[in-house]
Enzyme design. Sequence first.
Site, PDB file in Angstrom:
ATOM      1  N   GLU A  23      -6.910   4.843   7.899  1.00  0.00           N
ATOM      2  CA  GLU A  23      -6.705   6.264   7.572  1.00  0.00           C
ATOM      3  C   GLU A  23      -7.959   6.844   6.920  1.00  0.00           C
ATOM      4  O   GLU A  23      -8.274   8.021   7.116  1.00  0.00           O
ATOM      5  CB  GLU A  23      -5.457   6.412   6.681  1.00  0.00           C
ATOM      6  CG  GLU A  23      -4.190   6.166   7.494  1.00  0.00           C
ATOM      7  CD  GLU A  23      -3.007   5.598   6.719  1.00  0.00           C
ATOM      8  OE1 GLU A  23      -2.999   5.650   5.477  1.00  0.00           O
ATOM      9  OE2 GLU A  23      -2.078   5.083   7.387  1.00  0.00           O
ATOM     10  N   GLU A  72      -5.353  -4.763  10.618  1.00  0.00           N
ATOM     11  CA  GLU A  72      -4.351  -3.712  10.773  1.00  0.00           C
ATOM     12  C   GLU A  72      -4.594  -2.971  12.084  1.00  0.00           C
ATOM     13  O   GLU A  72      -5.406  -2.023  12.121  1.00  0.00           O
ATOM     14  CB  GLU A  72      -4.443  -2.722   9.609  1.00  0.00           C
ATOM     15  CG  GLU A  72      -4.086  -3.302   8.267  1.00  0.00           C
ATOM     16  CD  GLU A  72      -3.499  -2.254   7.328  1.00  0.00           C
ATOM     17  OE1 GLU A  72      -2.461  -2.529   6.732  1.00  0.00           O
ATOM     18  OE2 GLU A  72      -4.065  -1.161   7.210  1.00  0.00           O
ATOM     19  N   GLY A  79       2.527   2.448  10.735  1.00  0.00           N
ATOM     20  CA  GLY A  79       3.476   3.542  10.563  1.00  0.00           C
ATOM     21  C   GLY A  79       4.191   3.930  11.839  1.00  0.00           C
ATOM     22  O   GLY A  79       4.853   4.965  11.888  1.00  0.00           O
ATOM     23  N   ASN A 136       0.879  -1.171   0.000  1.00  0.00           N
ATOM     24  CA  ASN A 136       0.000   0.000   0.000  1.00  0.00           C
ATOM     25  C   ASN A 136       0.915   1.217   0.000  1.00  0.00           C
ATOM     26  O   ASN A 136       1.486   1.569   1.024  1.00  0.00           O
ATOM     27  CB  ASN A 136      -0.892  -0.011   1.252  1.00  0.00           C
ATOM     28  CG  ASN A 136      -1.742   1.255   1.359  1.00  0.00           C
ATOM     29  OD1 ASN A 136      -1.768   2.074   0.431  1.00  0.00           O
ATOM     30  ND2 ASN A 136      -2.430   1.416   2.480  1.00  0.00           N
ATOM     31  N   HIS A 160      -9.565   1.281   5.019  1.00  0.00           N
ATOM     32  CA  HIS A 160      -8.286   1.491   5.705  1.00  0.00           C
ATOM     33  C   HIS A 160      -8.518   2.442   6.884  1.00  0.00           C
ATOM     34  O   HIS A 160      -9.335   3.359   6.798  1.00  0.00           O
ATOM     35  CB  HIS A 160      -7.252   2.078   4.730  1.00  0.00           C
ATOM     36  CG  HIS A 160      -5.866   2.040   5.294  1.00  0.00           C
ATOM     37  ND1 HIS A 160      -5.424   2.959   6.212  1.00  0.00           N
ATOM     38  CD2 HIS A 160      -4.856   1.157   5.100  1.00  0.00           C
ATOM     39  CE1 HIS A 160      -4.172   2.642   6.551  1.00  0.00           C
ATOM     40  NE2 HIS A 160      -3.808   1.564   5.894  1.00  0.00           N
ATOM     41  N   LYS A 182       0.163   4.198  -0.232  1.00  0.00           N
ATOM     42  CA  LYS A 182      -0.478   5.395   0.343  1.00  0.00           C
ATOM     43  C   LYS A 182      -0.214   6.590  -0.599  1.00  0.00           C
ATOM     44  O   LYS A 182      -0.136   6.388  -1.806  1.00  0.00           O
ATOM     45  CB  LYS A 182       0.018   5.626   1.771  1.00  0.00           C
ATOM     46  CG  LYS A 182      -0.148   4.353   2.620  1.00  0.00           C
ATOM     47  CD  LYS A 182      -0.011   4.561   4.083  1.00  0.00           C
ATOM     48  CE  LYS A 182      -0.243   3.230   4.799  1.00  0.00           C
ATOM     49  NZ  LYS A 182      -0.207   3.345   6.245  1.00  0.00           N
ATOM     50  N   SER A 190       3.421  -2.009  10.326  1.00  0.00           N
ATOM     51  CA  SER A 190       4.874  -2.065  10.547  1.00  0.00           C
ATOM     52  C   SER A 190       5.462  -3.434  10.234  1.00  0.00           C
ATOM     53  O   SER A 190       6.430  -3.852  10.859  1.00  0.00           O
ATOM     54  CB  SER A 190       5.226  -1.625  11.977  1.00  0.00           C
ATOM     55  OG  SER A 190       4.846  -0.270  12.183  1.00  0.00           O
TER      56      SER A 190
HETATM   57  P1  13P Z   1       3.039   0.483   7.606  1.00  0.00           P
HETATM   58  O1  13P Z   1       3.546  -0.827   7.035  1.00  0.00           O
HETATM   59  O2  13P Z   1       3.787   1.667   7.109  1.00  0.00           O
HETATM   60  O3  13P Z   1       2.938   0.420   9.104  1.00  0.00           O
HETATM   61  O4  13P Z   1       1.548   0.664   7.059  1.00  0.00           O
HETATM   62  C1  13P Z   1       0.670  -0.376   7.174  1.00  0.00           C
HETATM   63  C2  13P Z   1      -0.556  -0.031   6.430  1.00  0.00           C
HETATM   64  O5  13P Z   1      -1.297   0.859   6.812  1.00  0.00           O
HETATM   65  C3  13P Z   1      -0.819  -0.787   5.193  1.00  0.00           C
HETATM   66  O6  13P Z   1      -2.100  -0.540   4.722  1.00  0.00           O
END
Ligand code: 13P
Length: 249
Positions: free
Chosen positions: A97, A166, A172, A10, A95, A12, A211
Amino acid sequence: MRKKQLIAGNWKMNGGLAANQILIDALLQGMGSPACDVALCVPAPYFSQVQALLSGTSTALGAQDVSAQLQGAFTGEQSVSMLCDFGVRYAIVGHSERRQLHGETDELVAAKASAVLGKGITPIVCVGETLAQREAGHTEAVVKHQLAAVIHANGHCISEIVVAYEPVWAIGTGVTASPDQAQAVHAMLRAQLRHAASEHANDIRIIYGGSMNAANAGELLAQADIDGGLIGGASLKAPDFLKIIAAAC
Ligand code: 13P
């Protein structure tokens, strides 16, 4: 028999024409023929570029979001048929976010999953608890509630979804759920799917995100109910993403 593991990047809101080309060239060179499924969920403006770069390979193109509406006056949104125009095979929905920054509800996420399923695209349905919810002992209730909305709206084709666990506190942050913590939630989600789709529950991939990196992927992916990974930061670095793919395969 469980499906092949799925490793999905992803990106982002990262990337650029030049950087995408360099990253994908390095990935395709290093990947060979992986034994797992691989997908790249890229920003929509790069669908055309990434579709061309991935053409003739086994790596699938994915989207990071989609509208639940089919067409019309929805400024800034992308419809499922637009995703289809570019050969998109997976779409992340729900997601954290999007849930947190854009106020997406369980019902909207379920409607997005229905929209993509209707066109043969696989939704990667994200669920996960915040740190406060975990500390209050609410992890199971939160993730089950999030998944229940999708099961309720899509019971007839629930075997076609991918679930991504997640934990919000692991995204992150560099703090990963331990393999035991992740496995425990994946097992709960599997049990919920078994209840909804008994004969298909073992075929539904439940992948972990938060992560995941080259160092911790092997142990996470070895857990009985972890069927792949949804990778943020580490998917932007070819050597790291390739190591995760190798760990899955
Ligand atoms: P990270 O791997 O940067 O923690 O992000 C995970 C994520 O949100 C994947 O959709």
